[in-house]
Design an enzyme around this catalytic site. Sequence first.
Site, PDB file in Angstrom:
ATOM      1  N   ASN A  49       0.945  -1.110   0.003  1.00  0.00           N
ATOM      2  CA  ASN A  49       0.044   0.014  -0.019  1.00  0.00           C
ATOM      3  C   ASN A  49       0.758   1.255  -0.066  1.00  0.00           C
ATOM      4  OD1 ASN A  49      -1.700   2.039   0.533  1.00  0.00           O
ATOM      5  ND2 ASN A  49      -2.443   1.348   2.583  1.00  0.00           N
ATOM      6  N   TRP A  50       0.965   1.822  -1.155  1.00  0.00           N
ATOM      7  CA  TRP A  50       1.992   2.946  -1.283  1.00  0.00           C
ATOM      8  C   TRP A  50       1.312   4.292  -0.350  1.00  0.00           C
ATOM      9  CZ3 TRP A  50       4.352   2.413  -6.974  1.00  0.00           C
ATOM     10  CH2 TRP A  50       4.838   1.191  -7.284  1.00  0.00           C
ATOM     11  N   LYS A  51       0.159   4.323  -0.048  1.00  0.00           N
ATOM     12  CA  LYS A  51      -0.569   5.517   0.161  1.00  0.00           C
ATOM     13  C   LYS A  51      -0.198   6.583  -0.846  1.00  0.00           C
ATOM     14  CE  LYS A  51      -0.392   3.525   4.756  1.00  0.00           C
ATOM     15  NZ  LYS A  51      -0.067   3.401   6.128  1.00  0.00           N
ATOM     16  N   HIS A  84      -9.655   1.012   5.047  1.00  0.00           N
ATOM     17  CA  HIS A  84      -8.265   1.413   5.791  1.00  0.00           C
ATOM     18  C   HIS A  84      -8.686   2.525   6.965  1.00  0.00           C
ATOM     19  CE1 HIS A  84      -4.247   2.714   6.511  1.00  0.00           C
ATOM     20  NE2 HIS A  84      -3.613   1.741   5.935  1.00  0.00           N
ATOM     21  N   GLU A  89      -6.974   4.782   7.574  1.00  0.00           N
ATOM     22  CA  GLU A  89      -7.044   6.189   7.433  1.00  0.00           C
ATOM     23  C   GLU A  89      -7.999   6.631   6.587  1.00  0.00           C
ATOM     24  OE1 GLU A  89      -3.081   5.778   5.269  1.00  0.00           O
ATOM     25  OE2 GLU A  89      -2.168   5.217   7.025  1.00  0.00           O
ATOM     26  N   GLU A 119      -5.522  -4.873  10.783  1.00  0.00           N
ATOM     27  CA  GLU A 119      -4.388  -3.731  10.772  1.00  0.00           C
ATOM     28  C   GLU A 119      -4.852  -3.074  12.192  1.00  0.00           C
ATOM     29  OE1 GLU A 119      -2.641  -2.751   7.176  1.00  0.00           O
ATOM     30  OE2 GLU A 119      -4.400  -1.414   7.071  1.00  0.00           O
ATOM     31  N   GLY A 157       2.206   2.462  10.810  1.00  0.00           N
ATOM     32  CA  GLY A 157       3.170   3.609  10.718  1.00  0.00           C
ATOM     33  C   GLY A 157       3.977   3.782  11.850  1.00  0.00           C
ATOM     34  N   GLY A 198       2.621  -1.115   4.434  1.00  0.00           N
ATOM     35  CA  GLY A 198       2.805   0.327   3.945  1.00  0.00           C
ATOM     36  C   GLY A 198       4.188   0.724   3.717  1.00  0.00           C
ATOM     37  N   GLY A 199       4.611   1.468   4.692  1.00  0.00           N
ATOM     38  CA  GLY A 199       6.207   1.880   4.663  1.00  0.00           C
ATOM     39  C   GLY A 199       7.081   1.181   3.950  1.00  0.00           C
TER      40      GLY A 199
HETATM   41  P1  PGA Z   1       2.641   0.482   7.660  1.00  0.00           P
HETATM   42  O1  PGA Z   1       1.224   0.515   7.125  1.00  0.00           O
HETATM   43  O2  PGA Z   1       3.347  -0.868   7.211  1.00  0.00           O
HETATM   44  O3  PGA Z   1       3.502   1.708   7.269  1.00  0.00           O
HETATM   45  O4  PGA Z   1       2.589   0.218   9.133  1.00  0.00           O
HETATM   46  C1  PGA Z   1       0.287  -0.516   7.003  1.00  0.00           C
HETATM   47  C2  PGA Z   1      -0.943  -0.027   6.111  1.00  0.00           C
HETATM   48  O5  PGA Z   1      -1.255   1.128   6.524  1.00  0.00           O
HETATM   49  O6  PGA Z   1      -1.511  -0.730   5.393  1.00  0.00           O
END
Ligand code: PGA
Length: 265
Positions: free
Chosen positions: A9-11, A107, A109, A179, A185, A246-247
Amino acid sequence: MRTPFIAGNWKMHTKLDEAINLTEGIKNGLKGLEGKPARPDDVGRSGREVALCPPYVYLSAVQEALKGSPIRVGAQNGYFQPQGAFTGEVSFEMLKDIGCAYVIIGHSERRQIFKEDNDIINKKIKAALAAGLKPIFCVGELLEERQDNTTERVIRQQVEAGLDEIAPDNFQNIIVAYEPVWAIGTGKNATSEQAQEVHLFIRKLLAHLSSEVIAKEIRIIYGGSVKPDNIELLAVQEDIDGALVGGASLTAESFIKIVNGVKKG
Ligand code: PGA
């Protein structure tokens, strides 16, 4: 047997050239993902499904760069109406039309920053399935909820409401991502035991909503500070079927290590 699934997930990250470079790095590093394992125990490099979820505007470019690879693209969001006067939105039909296979829905976010509630998430999951996409349906508790011992209650509400009125036959097209919000993050991943406990709880819930047989087929992946050095411990857990990253999906090297760290299959 559940095929492990790993998605990046590149956000809201990357520019066009970075997106293409990252895609090419991942594609080259994961050559061999396709095809049957060379030996019966060789599940390290095959028998897994991998997806990259870049920002909308780079979906087609990433898809183009992935030509010849079994890696697929997924979107990070979508709107539940098929078309119409919804300025700024993108429908699941459109995503399917350009070749997306997956879409992340619910998600944390989206839930927190964009105030998406369980009802909207349910509408989105239904619409994504109707469009022929596989939703990556995210659930997870806040830190306060874990501290108050309400994790299971929150997860139950999210899962039941998110899957409301969806035929159990369709469950196998859904990937559930657990999650914990406090792990996203933050560099603080759930321990493999904490994650396994919730994954098992989710699988039992899915069995209750469908059947044991169906629930056994559904992939439940973990997300929240997944890194090359913690993936192996997580992935060996009975009910953890991969990762939403994510990251660590923003560099080819770490994402490849994570995919290779998922050894079940
Ligand atoms: P993260 O993000 O690996 O940076 O903790 C995961 C996500 O939000 O799907």
